[in-house]
Design an enzyme around this catalytic site. Structure first.
Site, PDB file in Angstrom:
ATOM      1  N   GLY A 292       6.949   4.944   8.166  1.00 41.41           N
ATOM      2  CA  GLY A 292       6.027   6.068   8.327  1.00 41.41           C
ATOM      3  C   GLY A 292       6.160   6.645   9.717  1.00 41.41           C
TER       4      GLY A 292
ATOM      5  N   GLU B 226       9.417  15.556  15.747  1.00 43.92           N
ATOM      6  CA  GLU B 226       9.818  15.547  14.349  1.00 43.92           C
ATOM      7  C   GLU B 226       8.924  16.518  13.566  1.00 43.92           C
ATOM      8  OE1 GLU B 226       8.738  12.148  11.903  1.00 43.92           O
ATOM      9  OE2 GLU B 226      10.751  12.155  11.056  1.00 43.92           O
TER      10      GLU B 226
ATOM     11  N   CYS C 184      13.676  11.022   6.289  1.00 45.95           N
ATOM     12  CA  CYS C 184      13.594  10.479   7.657  1.00 45.95           C
ATOM     13  C   CYS C 184      14.865  10.749   8.439  1.00 45.95           C
ATOM     14  CB  CYS C 184      13.272   8.999   7.616  1.00 45.95           C
ATOM     15  SG  CYS C 184      14.430   8.061   6.624  1.00 45.95           S
TER      16      CYS C 184
ATOM     17  N   LYS D 160       0.844  -1.194   0.000  1.00 49.58           N
ATOM     18  CA  LYS D 160       0.000   0.000   0.000  1.00 49.58           C
ATOM     19  C   LYS D 160       0.877   1.240   0.000  1.00 49.58           C
ATOM     20  CE  LYS D 160      -2.004   3.070   2.851  1.00 49.58           C
ATOM     21  NZ  LYS D 160      -2.076   4.067   1.821  1.00 49.58           N
TER      22      LYS D 160
ATOM     23  N   GLU E 135       9.901   1.270  10.564  1.00 46.85           N
ATOM     24  CA  GLU E 135      10.911   2.310  10.318  1.00 46.85           C
ATOM     25  C   GLU E 135      10.207   3.641  10.524  1.00 46.85           C
ATOM     26  OE1 GLU E 135      14.098   1.785   9.432  1.00 46.85           O
ATOM     27  OE2 GLU E 135      13.888  -0.387   9.280  1.00 46.85           O
TER      28      GLU E 135
HETATM   29  P1  NAD Z   1       2.162   8.078   7.920  1.00 49.82           P
HETATM   30  O1  NAD Z   1       2.418   7.210   9.094  1.00 49.82           O
HETATM   31  O2  NAD Z   1       1.083   9.081   8.025  1.00 49.82           O
HETATM   32  O3  NAD Z   1       1.814   7.206   6.631  1.00 49.82           O
HETATM   33  C1  NAD Z   1       2.643   6.163   6.200  1.00 49.82           C
HETATM   34  C2  NAD Z   1       1.788   5.116   5.533  1.00 49.82           C
HETATM   35  O4  NAD Z   1       0.909   4.561   6.493  1.00 49.82           O
HETATM   36  C3  NAD Z   1       0.917   5.658   4.400  1.00 49.82           C
HETATM   37  O5  NAD Z   1       0.837   4.718   3.364  1.00 49.82           O
HETATM   38  C4  NAD Z   1      -0.420   5.817   5.080  1.00 49.82           C
HETATM   39  O6  NAD Z   1      -1.530   5.745   4.196  1.00 49.82           O
HETATM   40  C5  NAD Z   1      -0.419   4.619   6.012  1.00 49.82           C
HETATM   41  N1  NAD Z   1      -1.355   4.770   7.127  1.00 49.82           N
HETATM   42  C6  NAD Z   1      -1.824   5.915   7.668  1.00 49.82           C
HETATM   43  N2  NAD Z   1      -2.714   5.645   8.656  1.00 49.82           N
HETATM   44  C7  NAD Z   1      -2.791   4.295   8.730  1.00 49.82           C
HETATM   45  C8  NAD Z   1      -3.531   3.404   9.553  1.00 49.82           C
HETATM   46  N3  NAD Z   1      -4.389   3.847  10.479  1.00 49.82           N
HETATM   47  N4  NAD Z   1      -3.346   2.070   9.383  1.00 49.82           N
HETATM   48  C9  NAD Z   1      -2.471   1.608   8.460  1.00 49.82           C
HETATM   49  N5  NAD Z   1      -1.770   2.403   7.631  1.00 49.82           N
HETATM   50  C10 NAD Z   1      -1.925   3.732   7.767  1.00 49.82           C
HETATM   51  O7  NAD Z   1       3.539   8.759   7.548  1.00 49.82           O
HETATM   52  P2  NAD Z   1       3.828   9.786   6.356  1.00 49.82           P
HETATM   53  O8  NAD Z   1       3.317  11.112   6.776  1.00 49.82           O
HETATM   54  O9  NAD Z   1       3.379   9.213   5.065  1.00 49.82           O
HETATM   55  O10 NAD Z   1       5.411   9.775   6.332  1.00 49.82           O
HETATM   56  C11 NAD Z   1       6.180  10.584   7.158  1.00 49.82           C
HETATM   57  C12 NAD Z   1       6.749   9.790   8.302  1.00 49.82           C
HETATM   58  O11 NAD Z   1       7.503   8.689   7.811  1.00 49.82           O
HETATM   59  C13 NAD Z   1       7.723  10.606   9.118  1.00 49.82           C
HETATM   60  O12 NAD Z   1       7.535  10.332  10.487  1.00 49.82           O
HETATM   61  C14 NAD Z   1       9.072  10.077   8.662  1.00 49.82           C
HETATM   62  O13 NAD Z   1      10.124  10.251   9.551  1.00 49.82           O
HETATM   63  C15 NAD Z   1       8.773   8.636   8.448  1.00 49.82           C
HETATM   64  N6  NAD Z   1       9.787   8.021   7.584  1.00 49.82           N
HETATM   65  C16 NAD Z   1      10.672   7.132   8.151  1.00 49.82           C
HETATM   66  C17 NAD Z   1      11.675   6.547   7.381  1.00 49.82           C
HETATM   67  C18 NAD Z   1      12.648   5.564   7.968  1.00 49.82           C
HETATM   68  O14 NAD Z   1      13.336   4.866   7.212  1.00 49.82           O
HETATM   69  N7  NAD Z   1      12.745   5.451   9.272  1.00 49.82           N
HETATM   70  C19 NAD Z   1      11.761   6.872   6.037  1.00 49.82           C
HETATM   71  C20 NAD Z   1      10.857   7.788   5.492  1.00 49.82           C
HETATM   72  C21 NAD Z   1       9.859   8.346   6.280  1.00 49.82           C
END
Ligand code: NAD
Length: 495
Positions: free
Chosen positions: A242, A399, A300, A189, A265
């Site tokens: 995420g 963050e 990230c 997804k 992650e």
């Molecule tokens: P997010 O958690 O909002 O979304 C990530 C994914 O999860 C998306 O596909 C989203 O649709 C899905 N999602 C959202 N709500 C959900 C739920 N209730 N159940 C299941 N899936 C759900 O994060 P974002 O805003 O897309 O990304 C930014 C975040 O990602 C930041 O915190 C960033 O630091 C982190 N990030 C971490 C890394 C790493 O390698 N550690 C890399 C890139 C981004």
């Protein structure tokens, strides 16, 4: 050298409405729902994606399970699987610019960075794990005479992959490549606002010969599609990148369903610890500025906290501020843009709010922190340098995921380590010093998964990438990542 005219041609391509990719076929969402995809470049509607449902997830998991059970991929000869994955990487390389431009159109990353970080890294990751297919083997354990113990590495079955919007291809392939190499099927997804490049990736996988049902993509809302994957009894492992909030939800879904393993992650608040004896302070200032401001800080591992020795605090901060002010903010599809678009209106509002809170809590905003280029209809922000930020400040602790740098001075090495560790995160960081002993002590003292010395952001697929503390668990990249997607099975024999 980027070919601007090729980029300009590609950006004009109309993008047809997109569907889910299930069992090798393009299928509309079960309810027929669609979602607009907005470009952060100019706020315009680019196209639509399927607004997937729990039924779509059911169909994708069923297809993935059937593919796994009949062995069309899981039991295909390793040499053949390797060949298909290399072909997959070839196709990504062949279509690299198209993939990169497509991704920039829905996520806003500047093209110079996107081309390297997205298709470039995706192809490399797929090749790396393709090579592991016929090189990583099980074990024969050193058991007592008269016994034989075999340790098999078996694919887990169906892997659920949920990824964010900032680097969909890079992060997506960090998960699907080792999962596929280990013989699993995948249901992926993408983020609802940045699905286009991953849908194209699925088409290329099929063109490369990946059998139907092995890689499925369901697009749509996290709270619908993501939740359905998280709760699904037919998903054996979840690989997620995420935010921490969503990570917590996934652990809850696992607990409420089949106790699937969850690899997370998550976010970071990574420090650049700069000592006065850093070998080249001009270089350090440049890297520190680029490490937080490129891709509008939506990285990230962005080095979002500058922790700098007090004797050089004023001068070093002045230099970083000057660099921030000269960075080219602009259309992410222009080759010379250094800071592209903030991903969405919501993200931009959140970034600006953090700057406001920081000032209210006593920080000095030396530059930036404003919405810019509003006339384009897109979402852009000038990079912000916030000085004299205390460890208690919200912006030091949380963050932002935006182009916002905090600056905090230190007096002693112990204080620098204490400040570096003073958040819930432990993703990345750097120490800048000419003293080898200082470098060793400080990297040892900081609880983070990825640390740099006199550089920032360097790494490749051969080394693990993962967080400590609340930045997550498990790692992407390196041969260690394969372990997430296998079960170890012991077969003990009496001879
Ligand atoms: P997010 O958690 O909002 O979304 C990530 C994914 O999860 C998306 O596909 C989203 O649709 C899905 N999602 C959202 N709500 C959900 C739920 N209730 N159940 C299941 N899936 C759900 O994060 P974002 O805003 O897309 O990304 C930014 C975040 O990602 C930041 O915190 C960033 O630091 C982190 N990030 C971490 C890394 C790493 O390698 N550690 C890399 C890139 C981004």
């Amino acid at each position: 050298m980027l070919d601007q005219s090729a980029i300009d041609t590609l950006r004009g391509n109309e993008i047809p409405p997109q569907s889910n990719f299930i069992n090798g076929r393009w299928r509309d969402a079960s309810g027929g729902g669609i979602r607009d995809v907005i470009s952060p470049i100019d706020g315009a509607v680019l196209t639509s994606i399927a607004d997937g449902t729990a039924d779509d997830v059911d169909a994708a998991v069923a297809a993935a399970r059937a593919a796994f059970e009949d062995g069309r991929w899981s039991r295909m000869a390793p040499a053949q699987r390797k060949k298909i994955m290399h072909r997959f990487a070839d196709l990504i390389e062949k279509n690299a610019l198209e993939l990169a431009v497509l991704g920039v159109r829905d996520n806003g990353t500047e093209i110079s960075m996107a081309l390297k970080a997205e298709p470039g890294s995706a192809a490399g990751t797929i090749r790396y794990y393709a090579e592991a297919i016929d090189k990583v083997a099980g074990e024969i354990a050193p058991t007592p005479d008269g016994t034989l113990a075999l340790v098999h590495r078996e694919p887990v079955g169906v892997v659920g992959v949920i990824v964010p919007w900032n680097f969909p291809l890079m992060i997506g392939t960090w998960k699907i490549a080792p999962a596929l190499a280990a013989g699993n099927s995948v249901v992926m997804k993408p983020a609802e606002s940045a699905s286009l490049s991953l849908l194209k990736l699925a088409a290329l996988a099929q063109e490369a010969g990946l059998p139907d049902g092995v890689l499925n993509v369901v697009t749509g809302k996290g709270s619908v599609v993501g939740e359905a994957i998280g709760l699904h009894m037919g998903v054996d492992v979840l690989a997620f990148t995420g935010s921490g909030g969503t990570g917590r939800r996934l652990l809850d879904y696992a607990a409420r369903s089949n106790l699937k393993r969850c690899y997370l992650e998550l976010g970071g608040k990574s420090p650049n610890v700069v000592f006065a004896d850093a070998p080249d302070l001009e270089f350090a200032a440049n890297v520190c500025a680029n490490g937080i401001f490129r891709n509008s800080g939506q990285v990230c591992i962005a080095g979002s906290r500058l922790i700098v020795e007090r004797s050089i605090h004023a001068e070093f901060t002045r230099r970083v501020t000057e660099i921030a002010e000269t960075m080219a903010i602009g259309d992410p599809l222009q080759a010379d843009t250094q800071i592209g678009a903030v991903h969405s209106e919501a993200q931009l509002a959140q970034n600006l709010n953090f700057v406001g809170i920081a000032e209210a809590e006593g920080a000095t905003c030396l530059t930036g922190g404003k919405r810019v280029r509003e006339e384009t209809g897109g979402t852009y922000m000038s990079p912000a340098v916030l000085d004299n930020v205390t460890p208690e400040a919200t912006v030091f602790q949380k963050e932002v995921f935006g182009p916002v740098l905090t600056v905090t001075p230190f007096d002693t090495e112990e204080e620098a380590i204490r400040l570096a560790n003073a958040t819930e995160f432990g993703l990345a960081g750097a120490v800048w010093t000419s003293n080898l002993s200082t470098a060793h002590r400080v990297t040892k003292g900081i609880r983070s998964g990825l640390l740099h010395v006199n550089t920032y952001g360097g790494s490749d697929v051969t080394v693990p990438m993962g967080g400590m503390k609340q930045s997550g668990n498990g790692v992407d990249k390196s041969l260690h990542a394969l372990d997430k997607y296998v079960d170890l099975k012991t077969v003990w024999m009496k001879l």
